[in-house]
Write a protein that holds these residues in place. Structure first.
Motif, PDB file in Angstrom:
ATOM      1  N   UNK A   1      41.200  22.370  47.342  1.00 44.53           N
ATOM      2  CA  UNK A   1      40.891  23.729  47.803  1.00 44.53           C
ATOM      3  C   UNK A   1      40.620  23.838  49.302  1.00 44.53           C
ATOM      4  N   UNK A   2      40.663  22.725  50.042  1.00 45.13           N
ATOM      5  CA  UNK A   2      40.245  22.782  51.451  1.00 45.13           C
ATOM      6  C   UNK A   2      41.123  23.695  52.293  1.00 45.13           C
ATOM      7  N   UNK A   3      42.375  23.890  51.921  1.00 46.92           N
ATOM      8  CA  UNK A   3      43.249  24.763  52.710  1.00 46.92           C
ATOM      9  C   UNK A   3      43.367  26.157  52.099  1.00 46.92           C
ATOM     10  N   UNK A   4      42.599  26.428  51.045  1.00 46.33           N
ATOM     11  CA  UNK A   4      42.653  27.715  50.365  1.00 46.33           C
ATOM     12  C   UNK A   4      41.449  28.575  50.739  1.00 46.33           C
ATOM     13  N   UNK A   5      41.523  29.855  50.403  1.00 45.39           N
ATOM     14  CA  UNK A   5      40.407  30.768  50.646  1.00 45.39           C
ATOM     15  C   UNK A   5      39.750  31.125  49.327  1.00 45.39           C
ATOM     16  N   UNK A   6      38.434  31.049  49.293  1.00 41.37           N
ATOM     17  CA  UNK A   6      37.678  31.391  48.100  1.00 41.37           C
ATOM     18  C   UNK A   6      37.625  32.905  47.944  1.00 41.37           C
ATOM     19  N   UNK A   7      37.949  33.397  46.755  1.00 35.56           N
ATOM     20  CA  UNK A   7      37.835  34.830  46.483  1.00 35.56           C
ATOM     21  C   UNK A   7      36.353  35.151  46.310  1.00 35.56           C
ATOM     22  N   UNK A   8      35.803  36.080  47.102  1.00 36.69           N
ATOM     23  CA  UNK A   8      34.358  36.319  47.097  1.00 36.69           C
ATOM     24  C   UNK A   8      33.892  37.145  45.898  1.00 36.69           C
ATOM     25  N   UNK A   9      33.969  36.540  44.743  1.00 39.41           N
ATOM     26  CA  UNK A   9      33.481  37.172  43.512  1.00 39.41           C
ATOM     27  C   UNK A   9      32.524  36.209  42.822  1.00 39.41           C
ATOM     28  N   UNK A  10      31.628  36.760  41.997  1.00 42.85           N
ATOM     29  CA  UNK A  10      30.751  35.899  41.215  1.00 42.85           C
ATOM     30  C   UNK A  10      31.591  35.060  40.262  1.00 42.85           C
ATOM     31  N   UNK A  11      31.146  33.815  39.969  1.00 39.83           N
ATOM     32  CA  UNK A  11      31.905  32.982  39.030  1.00 39.83           C
ATOM     33  C   UNK A  11      32.100  33.681  37.701  1.00 39.83           C
ATOM     34  N   UNK A  12      33.321  33.611  37.199  1.00 38.03           N
ATOM     35  CA  UNK A  12      33.677  34.237  35.932  1.00 38.03           C
ATOM     36  C   UNK A  12      33.254  33.340  34.776  1.00 38.03           C
ATOM     37  N   UNK A  13      32.689  33.913  33.717  1.00 36.36           N
ATOM     38  CA  UNK A  13      32.318  33.240  32.475  1.00 36.36           C
ATOM     39  C   UNK A  13      31.207  32.213  32.710  1.00 36.36           C
ATOM     40  N   UNK A  14      29.974  32.585  32.315  1.00 33.73           N
ATOM     41  CA  UNK A  14      28.796  31.778  32.593  1.00 33.73           C
ATOM     42  C   UNK A  14      28.858  30.396  31.942  1.00 33.73           C
ATOM     43  N   UNK A  15      29.446  30.282  30.726  1.00 36.34           N
ATOM     44  CA  UNK A  15      29.470  29.005  30.017  1.00 36.34           C
ATOM     45  C   UNK A  15      30.253  27.926  30.738  1.00 36.34           C
ATOM     46  N   UNK A  16      31.279  28.310  31.440  1.00 38.70           N
ATOM     47  CA  UNK A  16      32.085  27.371  32.228  1.00 38.70           C
ATOM     48  C   UNK A  16      32.542  28.127  33.470  1.00 38.70           C
ATOM     49  N   UNK A  17      31.684  28.187  34.468  1.00 41.01           N
ATOM     50  CA  UNK A  17      31.960  29.021  35.646  1.00 41.01           C
ATOM     51  C   UNK A  17      33.337  28.744  36.257  1.00 41.01           C
ATOM     52  N   UNK A  18      34.039  29.828  36.538  1.00 39.32           N
ATOM     53  CA  UNK A  18      35.374  29.739  37.115  1.00 39.32           C
ATOM     54  C   UNK A  18      35.388  30.417  38.474  1.00 39.32           C
ATOM     55  N   UNK A  19      35.922  29.725  39.452  1.00 37.00           N
ATOM     56  CA  UNK A  19      36.102  30.303  40.779  1.00 37.00           C
ATOM     57  C   UNK A  19      37.590  30.368  41.105  1.00 37.00           C
ATOM     58  N   UNK A  20      37.956  31.368  41.892  1.00 36.04           N
ATOM     59  CA  UNK A  20      39.350  31.574  42.265  1.00 36.04           C
ATOM     60  C   UNK A  20      39.541  31.289  43.750  1.00 36.04           C
ATOM     61  N   UNK A  21      40.626  30.586  44.059  1.00 42.02           N
ATOM     62  CA  UNK A  21      41.010  30.277  45.427  1.00 42.02           C
ATOM     63  C   UNK A  21      42.445  30.754  45.629  1.00 42.02           C
ATOM     64  N   UNK A  22      42.746  31.198  46.848  1.00 36.53           N
ATOM     65  CA  UNK A  22      44.070  31.771  47.078  1.00 36.53           C
ATOM     66  C   UNK A  22      44.648  31.303  48.409  1.00 36.53           C
ATOM     67  N   UNK A  23      45.961  31.356  48.472  1.00 32.01           N
ATOM     68  CA  UNK A  23      46.755  31.201  49.694  1.00 32.01           C
ATOM     69  C   UNK A  23      47.933  32.149  49.518  1.00 32.01           C
ATOM     70  N   UNK A  24      48.721  32.412  50.554  1.00 35.53           N
ATOM     71  CA  UNK A  24      49.876  33.296  50.375  1.00 35.53           C
ATOM     72  C   UNK A  24      50.772  32.834  49.226  1.00 35.53           C
ATOM     73  N   UNK A  25      50.912  33.678  48.207  1.00 31.39           N
ATOM     74  CA  UNK A  25      51.768  33.373  47.069  1.00 31.39           C
ATOM     75  C   UNK A  25      51.190  32.387  46.084  1.00 31.39           C
ATOM     76  N   UNK A  26      49.896  32.065  46.192  1.00 27.82           N
ATOM     77  CA  UNK A  26      49.297  31.044  45.341  1.00 27.82           C
ATOM     78  C   UNK A  26      47.903  31.471  44.902  1.00 27.82           C
ATOM     79  N   UNK A  27      47.628  31.290  43.608  1.00 28.61           N
ATOM     80  CA  UNK A  27      46.288  31.519  43.060  1.00 28.61           C
ATOM     81  C   UNK A  27      45.880  30.283  42.275  1.00 28.61           C
TER      82      UNK A  27
END
Length: 273
Positions: free
Chosen positions: A209-235
């Motif tokens: 994830x070092x070259x990606x941007x973190x989507x500034x949202x709270x982690x999705x699903x408390x039981x297994x927190x999920x974070x989203x990272x993005x780059x142009x054309x990539x999620x």
């Protein structure tokens, strides 16, 4: 097949000399067309010949481990690959994979049926898993990279903590454009995906994830927190149940967006880039 750089055999030589040996030359083999591929069947085996290129809607090399046939397939091909009735009697004979590239043919080795879809007893799609994965050099020869054009931008990120409806709209319209600048419909390739289990905690995750941007949202699903990272054309979404091992999945608008992750020391379960 380490260090595999096979020489291309001239197409007439491959057809005249190699195919009879692979399928058994004692009788005239059967030849059938399936979604742009040729399937040649004989008493000793089957040869699947696809065209070099990257056409997700047609038959061809999908990734380093998989070749896809897109049907409908004639009844003899269905029977040979998956059996008749479905799942009964298919797969006893070897399946050989070859790719036409220019005026030559590259032999990729043998494969087995890993997934098959049928409709009313007709083979509609079939995944053939190569016994030996292709290295990057050979993959680029049989599935040449396509120019990416303009990948979706990240301007929608500026709206995430403001007008989230506008952010979602901008993301969707950027990811799935309806027309090009001239107003012509765009036939978008389906997003390529990859999945992985990342042992080694924060270190492997950082590399991914070092070259990606973190989507500034709270982690999705408390039981297994999920974070989203993005780059142009990539999620990329990353999930962890214990904070030590991570599951990662990446979706791309175009295969070219998966090029950076391809060079990472990550043991992917599946990688379509």
């Amino acid at each position: 097949m380490d260090d595999q750089v096979p020489a291309a055999v001239p197409a007439p030589v491959f057809e005249r000399e190699c195919v009879p040996v692979l399928v058994g030359g004692s009788v005239v083999p059967g030849r059938f067309a399936v979604g742009g591929a040729d399937v040649v069947m004989g008493p000793a085996g089957t040869v699947v010949i696809v065209e070099a290129g990257d056409a997700p809607a047609g038959s061809g090399v999908w990734n380093a481990e998989e070749v896809r046939l897109v049907g409908p397939a004639p009844a003899p091909v269905t029977e040979r690959l998956v059996g008749a009735p479905w799942g009964v009697g298919g797969g006893e004979l070897p399946i050989h994979i070859a790719v036409r590239a220019g005026g030559g043919v590259l032999y990729l080795g043998t494969a087995r049926v890993s997934r098959a879809g049928t409709s009313d007893g007709v083979l509609t799609d079939c995944a053939l898993r190569l016994e030996a994965p292709l290295n990057r050099e050979l993959l680029d020869r049989v599935r040449p990279p396509l120019p990416s054009g303009r990948l979706p931008d990240l301007e929608w990120l500026g709206e995430v903590n403001g007008d989230r409806a506008a952010a979602l709209e901008r993301f969707v319209t950027g990811w799935y454009p309806l027309a090009d600048a001239a107003g012509s419909p765009v036939s978008a390739s389906p997003p390529s995906g990859s999945a992985s289990r990342l042992p080694g905690g924060p270190r492997q995750l950082y590399r991914l994830t070092e070259t990606l941007r973190l989507v500034p949202l709270r982690p999705f699903w408390r039981g297994a927190p999920t974070r989203f990272y993005v780059a142009p054309g990539l999620v990329v979404h990353v999930t962890s149940e214990d904070g030590e091992a991570f599951d990662a999945w990446a979706g791309a608008a175009h295969r070219s967006a998966l090029a950076p992750p391809a060079d990472l020391p990550v043991d992917w379960n599946r990688f379509d880039g």
